[in-house]
Design a protein around this motif. Structure first.
Motif, short mmCIF file in Angstrom:
data_model
loop_
_atom_site.label_atom_id
_atom_site.label_comp_id
_atom_site.label_asym_id
_atom_site.label_seq_id
_atom_site.Cartn_x
_atom_site.Cartn_y
_atom_site.Cartn_z
N LEU A 1 -34.67 15.05 40.85
CA LEU A 1 -34.65 15.71 39.55
C LEU A 1 -34.04 17.10 39.67
N CYS A 2 -34.36 17.82 40.73
CA CYS A 2 -33.77 19.15 40.95
C CYS A 2 -32.25 19.05 41.01
N ILE A 3 -31.75 18.06 41.74
CA ILE A 3 -30.30 17.89 41.88
C ILE A 3 -29.67 17.54 40.53
N ALA A 4 -30.31 16.69 39.75
CA ALA A 4 -29.78 16.33 38.43
C ALA A 4 -29.70 17.56 37.53
N CYS B 1 -29.46 20.70 38.52
CA CYS B 1 -28.40 21.57 39.06
C CYS B 1 -27.02 21.10 38.65
N LYS B 2 -26.78 19.81 38.74
CA LYS B 2 -25.47 19.26 38.34
C LYS B 2 -25.19 19.53 36.87
N CYS B 3 -26.19 19.35 36.05
CA CYS B 3 -26.05 19.55 34.62
C CYS B 3 -25.75 21.01 34.28
N LEU B 4 -26.36 21.93 35.02
CA LEU B 4 -26.22 23.36 34.73
C LEU B 4 -25.16 24.05 35.61
N ASN B 5 -24.46 23.25 36.43
CA ASN B 5 -23.44 23.79 37.33
C ASN B 5 -23.98 24.89 38.23
N LYS B 6 -25.14 24.64 38.80
CA LYS B 6 -25.79 25.58 39.72
C LYS B 6 -26.15 24.86 41.01
N THR B 7 -26.43 25.64 42.05
CA THR B 7 -26.88 25.06 43.31
C THR B 7 -28.40 25.01 43.35
N LEU B 8 -28.93 24.25 44.28
CA LEU B 8 -30.39 24.21 44.45
C LEU B 8 -30.91 25.61 44.77
N ASP B 9 -30.19 26.34 45.61
CA ASP B 9 -30.61 27.71 45.96
C ASP B 9 -30.68 28.59 44.74
#
Length: 63
Positions: free
Chosen positions: A45-48, A50-58
């Motif tokens: 879910l974190c990765i999804a 991040c992809k949606c918001l164009n951000k990295t996990l960090d």
């Protein structure tokens, strides 16, 4: 612990909690709980998010 980075990134893309939830296939309540720090999302879910918001996990989930 509140996730203000997630809330800020979502707002910067002009997305409501509902719009973000719809894009990644979860409920609005899930997004709200993550932002409030009441729910610890899975890595998937974190990765999804991040992809949606164009951000990295960090950028969104680690200090």
């Amino acid at each position: 612990m509140k996730n203000l980075k997630l809330k800020s990134a979502r707002a910067a893309m002009d997305l409501s909690q509902q719009e973000l939830a719809d894009q990644i296939g979860v409920s609005r309540q899930t997004i709200s709980a993550i932002e409030k720090g009441d729910y610890n999302p899975t890595i998937k879910l974190c990765i999804a998010i991040c992809k949606c918001l164009n951000k990295t996990l960090d950028e969104l989930f680690w200090e």
